[in-house]
Scaffold this motif. Structure first.
Motif, PDB file in Angstrom:
ATOM      1  N   VAL A  90      41.071  15.762-101.370  1.00 37.22           N
ATOM      2  CA  VAL A  90      40.190  16.406-100.385  1.00 37.22           C
ATOM      3  C   VAL A  90      39.792  15.401 -99.308  1.00 37.22           C
ATOM      4  CG1 VAL A  90      39.323  18.031-102.106  1.00 37.22           C
ATOM      5  CG2 VAL A  90      38.058  15.910-101.664  1.00 37.22           C
ATOM      6  N   SER A  91      39.181  15.910 -98.249  1.00 37.19           N
ATOM      7  CA  SER A  91      38.798  15.072 -97.115  1.00 37.19           C
ATOM      8  C   SER A  91      37.606  14.184 -97.446  1.00 37.19           C
ATOM      9  CB  SER A  91      38.437  15.952 -95.915  1.00 37.19           C
ATOM     10  OG  SER A  91      37.244  16.675 -96.189  1.00 37.19           O
ATOM     11  N   ALA A  92      37.421  13.123 -96.637  1.00 35.70           N
ATOM     12  CA  ALA A  92      36.275  12.228 -96.801  1.00 35.70           C
ATOM     13  C   ALA A  92      34.968  12.994 -96.597  1.00 35.70           C
ATOM     14  CB  ALA A  92      36.374  11.065 -95.820  1.00 35.70           C
ATOM     15  N   GLU A  93      34.984  13.961 -95.703  1.00 37.91           N
ATOM     16  CA  GLU A  93      33.778  14.768 -95.473  1.00 37.91           C
ATOM     17  C   GLU A  93      33.415  15.557 -96.722  1.00 37.91           C
ATOM     18  OE1 GLU A  93      32.155  18.354 -92.532  1.00 37.91           O
ATOM     19  OE2 GLU A  93      34.202  17.567 -92.314  1.00 37.91           O
ATOM     20  N   ILE A 113      31.064   6.776-106.197  1.00 40.78           N
ATOM     21  CA  ILE A 113      30.648   8.181-106.191  1.00 40.78           C
ATOM     22  C   ILE A 113      29.405   8.344-105.315  1.00 40.78           C
ATOM     23  CG2 ILE A 113      29.748  10.056-107.632  1.00 40.78           C
ATOM     24  CD1 ILE A 113      31.527   8.907-109.919  1.00 40.78           C
ATOM     25  N   PHE A 114      28.506   7.356-105.406  1.00 37.40           N
ATOM     26  CA  PHE A 114      27.348   7.293-104.519  1.00 37.40           C
ATOM     27  C   PHE A 114      27.557   6.151-103.530  1.00 37.40           C
ATOM     28  CE2 PHE A 114      23.817   9.225-107.434  1.00 37.40           C
ATOM     29  CZ  PHE A 114      24.474  10.450-107.394  1.00 37.40           C
ATOM     30  N   SER A 115      27.281   6.415-102.269  1.00 34.12           N
ATOM     31  CA  SER A 115      27.384   5.369-101.245  1.00 34.12           C
ATOM     32  C   SER A 115      26.105   4.538-101.155  1.00 34.12           C
ATOM     33  CB  SER A 115      27.693   6.010 -99.887  1.00 34.12           C
ATOM     34  OG  SER A 115      26.702   6.975 -99.556  1.00 34.12           O
ATOM     35  N   VAL A 166      30.164  16.359-101.804  1.00 32.66           N
ATOM     36  CA  VAL A 166      30.084  16.281-103.268  1.00 32.66           C
ATOM     37  C   VAL A 166      29.013  15.275-103.682  1.00 32.66           C
ATOM     38  CG1 VAL A 166      31.334  15.583-105.345  1.00 32.66           C
ATOM     39  CG2 VAL A 166      32.461  17.027-103.637  1.00 32.66           C
ATOM     40  N   GLU A 167      28.957  14.142-102.999  1.00 30.47           N
ATOM     41  CA  GLU A 167      27.925  13.147-103.294  1.00 30.47           C
ATOM     42  C   GLU A 167      26.531  13.747-103.132  1.00 30.47           C
ATOM     43  OE1 GLU A 167      26.106   8.901-101.608  1.00 30.47           O
ATOM     44  OE2 GLU A 167      27.961   9.715-100.763  1.00 30.47           O
ATOM     45  N   LEU A 218      33.063  17.619-110.793  1.00 24.97           N
ATOM     46  CA  LEU A 218      31.639  17.928-110.914  1.00 24.97           C
ATOM     47  C   LEU A 218      31.261  18.320-112.339  1.00 24.97           C
ATOM     48  CD1 LEU A 218      30.911  19.853-107.595  1.00 24.97           C
ATOM     49  CD2 LEU A 218      30.130  17.568-108.240  1.00 24.97           C
ATOM     50  N   VAL A 219      32.119  19.050-113.013  1.00 27.48           N
ATOM     51  CA  VAL A 219      31.827  19.441-114.394  1.00 27.48           C
ATOM     52  C   VAL A 219      31.579  18.217-115.255  1.00 27.48           C
ATOM     53  CG1 VAL A 219      32.909  20.322-116.501  1.00 27.48           C
ATOM     54  CG2 VAL A 219      32.929  21.700-114.416  1.00 27.48           C
TER      55      VAL A 219
END
Length: 297
Positions: free
Chosen positions: A218-221, A288-290, A226-227, A156-157
């Protein structure tokens, strides 16, 4: 900030780091000698390309007279450079905290160039604001809405840094070429664009690797959470351009009402999308974006 696994470094990343580091050395300039600051800038002219003003494309742009638009462009430019000052200060804090730390061994040499150049950018943006606006507008950061894992926090940074740089560069590249703007304004934007082209190229490579490392940890969720956060950050950043203090300084009645009206005005969406077209395409391409939907804040 916890310890993270090594970056999944590729040959391409190493080649990019080497090329950009060489360019940083070759393109180096002394900003304290480069800029010739006039005592004042002509007020009865545009300080920002009219198409970049936050009222552009709306009924407000058509209603305001030329003198008011020019005055607005002065304060919009001061706000834009102020946002740069605040954004650079925050990114410097984050990058300095990671230089030569576990997980960032490979890009740390380039971080030295990055930190030096960004510090100089912060200086000349603040110099412009103080000389020609006698102020630096304040800024409030977007709060994190979760306690992130180290891999998420690091991703994120640098994603926030990359988006901030890409948004700013849209304005820089446009104003650097605008012959109707004065030489000082064109030069500030041209020089920043020159440096940011390297930083953006680096940022895209690093963010891609950090995204890969995060998705493995990390998990898909969590990735979808994060998205959602990054999308809110995109909207928050765009909305920061609509500053009621700017409208007040420009002498426009009901500045807060104008801000709310502009943020709600659908005719602004196309102009905002144009400003974020490149980072949005990158986020979509990397996964990163779906999708390209953005929230309304």
């Amino acid at each position: 900030m916890g310890v993270t696994a090594p970056l999944p470094v590729t040959d391409r990343f190493m080649e990019v780091l080497e090329r950009l580091s060489e360019r940083s050395v070759e393109d180096y300039y002394n900003p304290y000698q480069t800029f010739q600051w006039p005592d004042a800038l002509e007020e009865k002219q545009y300080w920002m390309t009219p198409e970049l003003l936050t009222v552009y494309g709306t009924e407000h742009f058509e209603r305001l007279d030329e003198e008011t638009l020019q005055r607005l462009s002065r304060w919009e430019s001061i706000n834009f450079y102020s946002l740069n000052v605040h954004g650079i200060r925050e990114l410097l804090i984050e990058v300095v905290g990671r230089i030569h730390m576990p997980g960032f061994e490979v890009p740390s040499d380039f971080f030295h160039h990055f930190i030096g150049e960004e510090n100089e950018h912060m200086w000349f943006f603040s110099e412009f604001c103080r000389r020609y606006g006698s102020k630096i507008y304040g800024s409030t950061g977007m709060r994190a809405d979760a306690v992130w894992e180290p891999e998420v926090e690091n991703f994120l940074v640098f994603t926030r840094i990359l988006f901030f740089e890409e948004l700013v560069d849209h304005y820089n590249s446009r104003m650097a070429k605008d012959a109707s703007l004065c030489h000082t304004i064109r030069e500030v934007n041209r020089i920043h664009h020159q440096d940011e082209s390297r930083h953006i190229a680096f940022g895209r490579e690093l963010v891609s690797l950090l995204f890969q490392r995060m998705t493995e940890a990390v998990s898909a969720e969590r990735v979808r959470e994060v998205e959602a956060y990054v999308k809110r950050y995109v909207v928050y950043s765009v909305n920061s351009l609509y500053n009621p203090h700017v409208y007040k300084d420009a002498g426009i009645a009901d500045p807060l009402g104008l801000r709310n009206a502009l943020i709600a005005d659908e005719s602004r969406r196309a102009h905002e999308r144009k400003a974020i077209r490149k980072p949005l395409a990158f986020f979509l391409k990397t996964g990163i974006f779906s999708d390209d939907s953005l929230p309304v804040l």
